[in-house]
Design a protein around this motif. Structure first.
Motif, PDB file in Angstrom:
ATOM      1  N   PRO A   1       0.846  -1.265   0.039  1.00 25.05           N
ATOM      2  CA  PRO A   1      -0.068  -0.068   0.217  1.00 25.05           C
ATOM      3  C   PRO A   1       1.168   1.135   0.136  1.00 25.05           C
ATOM      4  O   PRO A   1       2.035   1.249   0.403  1.00 25.05           O
ATOM      5  CB  PRO A   1      -0.837  -0.159   1.524  1.00 25.05           C
ATOM      6  N   PHE A   2       0.566   2.373  -0.550  1.00 25.39           N
ATOM      7  CA  PHE A   2       1.163   3.581  -0.669  1.00 25.39           C
ATOM      8  C   PHE A   2       0.230   4.858  -0.722  1.00 25.39           C
ATOM      9  O   PHE A   2      -1.148   4.649  -0.812  1.00 25.39           O
ATOM     10  CB  PHE A   2       1.947   3.527  -1.987  1.00 25.39           C
ATOM     11  N   ALA A   3       0.685   5.797  -0.324  1.00 25.28           N
ATOM     12  CA  ALA A   3      -0.009   7.268  -0.306  1.00 25.28           C
ATOM     13  C   ALA A   3       1.078   8.303  -0.362  1.00 25.28           C
ATOM     14  O   ALA A   3       2.265   8.190  -0.078  1.00 25.28           O
ATOM     15  CB  ALA A   3      -0.805   7.290   1.189  1.00 25.28           C
ATOM     16  N   ASP A   4       0.326   9.314  -1.045  1.00 29.19           N
ATOM     17  CA  ASP A   4       1.359  10.616  -1.345  1.00 29.19           C
ATOM     18  C   ASP A   4       0.468  11.700  -1.229  1.00 29.19           C
ATOM     19  O   ASP A   4      -0.741  11.697  -1.680  1.00 29.19           O
ATOM     20  CB  ASP A   4       2.220  10.415  -2.418  1.00 29.19           C
ATOM     21  N   TRP A   5       1.092  12.621  -1.187  1.00 29.27           N
ATOM     22  CA  TRP A   5       0.462  14.221  -1.120  1.00 29.27           C
ATOM     23  C   TRP A   5       1.337  15.233  -2.082  1.00 29.27           C
ATOM     24  O   TRP A   5       2.583  15.298  -1.758  1.00 29.27           O
ATOM     25  CB  TRP A   5       0.094  14.920   0.098  1.00 29.27           C
TER      26      TRP A   5
END
Length: 865
Positions: A619-623
């Motif tokens: 899983p990944f997340a970015d802003w």
């Protein structure tokens, strides 16, 4: 005008009269010349290859083994060029395992006893796994990418949406320009434009931000040519979302990054001849190898020559060439310097598309043109000069530091003469009322389309460079991959307009239901264009753009499973745009136009986190935050403030089937603020709105096994106008009695040219394995796009469509040469569909709806040595 010309109704009549086009003999001579060139180049390359062989006798098995184990030049000079590794860069995992497997016996590299004249053949398993062309990696599986981090980073460890289209896909699908390549990526489309140009739509937002070897080519706010030739491309990477943290000002949807071919230290040569329907002929040559015995000097040359007619539109044709050379100097194991030069020229007759009738494209034959067979050819010239220097500064057991400097100079010129729908320049902001009098370009009651002849000469110059310091080291068990860089760019553009874009010429009016053709050639002369220029509100234009930025990025790896990427860039962007009409300059020459400049400071951060939950799922997340300049002036002649954008993204990354198949599933929300638009009846602009795009995207590429390769995508996109025109009360409502039209609010409307659902799938089966030197191949693909709105007013729609593509091929070895024969069938069912409606070049999207390509068969024969 003769009676025979007046009787022409259907434009296809001219296909039987080459003289009407004035290109029939040219096409015949072009075909003969291309065939002669292909034969001559084949003989030259083969004789040159034979002359470079040091041994009098060459065994096929040993040559294939050396070719399969030869490395490509590394991106950073960390590996000695004189000590090649056993596996080429980018080789599939299965191949590496096979080469490490002790059970497979191979002939010794340096036998101590004299070799027999005919050594025994290698085991069949080894032959089957040797690359049919180690020259270019034939696998669809690409483990690494550079666009997201400006360092070679595994895609599975990058917390961002990055998709790579490898050379193998481009070759298999016979994609000759960049617009076709991006169709393999979710949420990315090419939008044609007036005069043979266009833009890319990424996650709902138009962008002309295209990069070549990590350096921007062209401005971020005008247009790009629709014919970036693929002959010199090794791969294409698409980074989605605001990319300002590394690349500075630009559109928020993302960037398209081209990676060109590099010189190799193993000699290799190839010639390919393609031929197909719609007068399609294409010759491609590629040669690379060392210049000296020590392999410190390497070269690569690629060339492509193409001519074709449109598969769908009458009076539309093109021919172009693209030549590129690259030279690499490796004075030591720590230094590598590459200089490359690439030039392309295109001569073409463009298309202005069809028009809307009610809420759909007009129901006329899709090939019917509103151009003319006597329209002159347009010309386009593009030239690149690039330099890349890499130096390994320091290396020990715990750290490594490398310097990477790049520079690119570009010159671009185009000269166009078009027959355009003639309408007021402010028609983009009004909605015609079809029940009353309509004095726009098209009158739906009579079917008459007002036209005029418009020409332009445009030149663009850019100088772009950056310097990166790249370091890898450990601190207390935390791995760091640090990038510190500085980038600078300077771009200028001059536009000289001729003729009349918005003033109708009654003598050129055409009835769309029963068109007549045969405009006299003198109407396209400079004198005739100057006459109408005096009546037109258009004038000379000039723009300037400077940008300098300092950026820092760190990729931290904790516990071998947690990856955190964070960084930011500080930019100072200077921009300016002016039209001689705005200040009343008494000149029509761009170099005499006054251009007020404005400077913008911006800080663009980005942070992302990825956790390797299992060996196959992360899983990944970015802003991220981005910005862009608005090249326009408000009614008080002041520069507009910049645009800003923001994206939140999360998703999953997977590696399946022993890491042969890569997949990315992303959920995102992207918002763009401070969008500018033209004020009705004025050359001024105003900040009028915000747009939000949110959606789900899935990209899959790689190999199911040694026989089946696949690349596919799906996108569900919701791009809507949050606030448009409501900020300016002077725009709501404005009634134009003489036009019987009204300005309406666009708030809540769907953003144009963005389908709610879209996707594609392409699968290829190699009967004996993708690395086999002999065997048959089969391919099948499907592309789908949902209904799209054609303009911001949502006044008309483009229908949904599905297109099927296929291939059948066979490769074999004969007399030490590798041959590949292939037949590609594009749009197998001959589906009629529409790609997009132009939102910028033609002034009104209702007057510029572009159909997609019809059925086309392309045959090819390729020989490699």
């Amino acid at each position: 005008m003769s009676a025979s010309w007046r009787k022409v109704v259907a434009s296809r009549v001219f296909t039987s009269n080459p003289g009407a086009f004035d290109d029939g003999p040219h096409m015949f001579r072009s075909t003969l010349m291309r065939s002669a060139c292909a034969a001559g180049l084949t003989a030259f390359l083969l004789s040159d290859a034979s002359a470079q062989q040091e041994l009098p006798t060459i065994y096929v098995g040993l040559r294939s083994q050396r070719r399969a184990s030869a490395p490509s030049p590394p991106r950073a000079p960390t590996i000695s060029p004189r000590a090649p590794t056993a596996v080429a860069h980018g080789a599939p995992t299965a191949v590496r395992s096979a080469q490490r497997a002790p059970a497979v016996s191979r002939p010794p590299a340096a036998p101590t006893q004299p070799a027999s004249p005919m050594p025994p053949p290698e085991p069949a398993t080894v032959v089957a796994r040797e690359a049919a062309s180690a020259f270019d990696n034939p696998s669809y599986s690409v483990p690494d990418a550079t666009a997201a981090t400006k360092t070679e980073t595994p895609i599975a460890e990058t917390p961002a949406s990055i998709v790579v289209v490898p050379r193998a896909v481009i070759d298999d699908r016979k994609e000759s320009d960049l617009a076709e390549v991006v169709e393999n990526v979710s949420g990315v489309w090419f939008v044609p434009n007036l005069g043979g140009y266009g833009s890319f739509t990424i996650r709902g937002f138009n962008t002309t931000t295209v990069y070549r070897n990590e350096l921007q080519i062209g401005p971020a706010n005008l247009w790009v040519p629709n014919a970036f030739d693929t002959a010199n491309l090794q791969s294409v990477e698409v980074l989605k979302g605001p990319a300002a943290m590394l690349y500075g000002a630009g559109e928020p949807g993302g960037i398209v990054a081209m990676v060109t071919k590099k010189p190799l230290d193993t000699p290799h040569y190839s010639v390919e001849q393609q031929f197909g329907s719609s007068e399609y002929y294409r010759t491609i040559v590629d040669a690379t190898g060392p210049i000296d015995k020590e392999k410190t000097l390497l070269y690569r040359f690629t060339g492509a020559f193409q001519t074709n007619d449109s598969t769908v539109r009458d009076f539309v044709s093109a021919d172009r060439w693209n030549l590129a050379s690259a030279f690499t100097w490796r004075p030591s194991d720590r230094t590598e310097i590459t200089y490359d030069i690439e030039g392309s020229k295109q001569r073409f007759k463009p298309d202005t598309g069809l028009i809307a009738w009610g809420d759909r494209p007009i129901p006329v034959p899709i090939g019917r043109s509103f151009q003319d067979p006597n329209e002159p050819y347009d010309n386009l010239l593009n030239l690149y000069n690039g330099l890349n220097a890499k130096q390994k500064l320091y290396e020990d057991a715990n750290s490594q530091w490398t310097f990477d400097g790049r520079f690119l100079a570009r010159n671009y010129k185009t000269s166009d003469t078009e027959i355009v729908p003639a309408m007021p320049s402010f028609e983009t902001a009004i909605l015609p009322i079809f029940g009353g009098v309509n004095r726009g370009a098209f009158d739906p009651r009579t079917g008459v389309l007002q036209r005029n002849i418009f020409g332009l000469d445009y030149s663009e110059r850019s100088w772009v460079g950056n310097a990166d310091l790249h370091g890898k080291f450990d601190t207390y068990g935390v791995k760091h991959d640090v990038l510190i860089g500085y980038a600078y760019s300077k771009m200028t553009g001059d536009l000289l307009e001729n003729g009349a874009f918005g003033v109708p010429d009654p003598a050129l009016a055409i009835n769309v239901w029963a068109p007549w053709y045969g405009i006299p050639s003198w109407r396209f002369s400079p004198a005739a264009l100057d006459y109408w220029y005096a009546k037109s509100p258009t004038s000379a234009e000039r723009w300037k753009q400077w940008d300098s930025g300092l950026y820092v990025q760190d990729h931290l790896t904790l516990l071998e499973r947690l990856h955190i990427i964070g960084g930011g860039r500080w930019d100072y962007a200077v921009h300016g745009f002016s039209n001689s009409d705005i200040f009343g300059d008494a000149t029509r020459f761009p170099d005499q136009v006054s251009v007020p400049k404005a400077g913008e400071h911006a800080f663009s951060p980005r942070v992302g986190v990825l956790f390797e939950m299992t060996p196959w799922l992360s899983p990944f997340a970015d802003w991220s935050r981005g910005f862009g300049v608005n090249n326009g002036l408000d009614p008080n002649k002041r520069q507009l403030p910049p645009q800003f954008s923001q994206q939140w993204e999360t998703g999953l990354k997977g590696q399946f089937l022993d890491k042969r198949l890569n997949a990315t599933l992303a959920f995102y929300q992207l918002t763009k603020n401070n969008i500018a638009a033209a004020l009705p009846g004025s050359l001024s602009t105003s900040i009028v709105g915000d747009v939000r795009s949110r959606g789900i995207e899935l990209d899959v590429s790689g190999r199911v096994n040694d026989n089946v390769s696949v690349i596919g995508n799906y996108a569900h996109t919701q791009a809507k106008i949050l606030d448009f025109a409501d900020r300016n009360p002077d725009l709501i409502p404005i009634v134009y009695p003489n036009l019987n039209a009204i300005v309406v609010s666009e708030r809540g409307n769907w953003w144009p040219n963005v389908p709610r659902n879209s996707g594609s799938i392409w699968a290829k089966c190699d009967w004996n394995g993708y690395l086999a030197k002999e065997g048959a191949s089969f391919g099948l693909g499907l592309r789908y796009e949902d209904i799209r709105w054609g303009d911001r007013l949502n006044s008309f729609q483009l229908p949904a469509y599905a297109v099927i593509d296929a291939l059948i091929g066979y490769r074999w070895e004969y007399e030490g040469l590798l041959w590949n024969a292939q037949l590609n069938l594009k749009n197998l069912t001959d589906t009629q569909y529409f790609v997009a409606a132009d939102q910028s070049g033609a002034g009104n999207p209702r007057l510029a709806i572009y159909p997609g390509d019809r059925f086309q068969a392309i045959g090819s024969i390729k020989v490699e040595y």
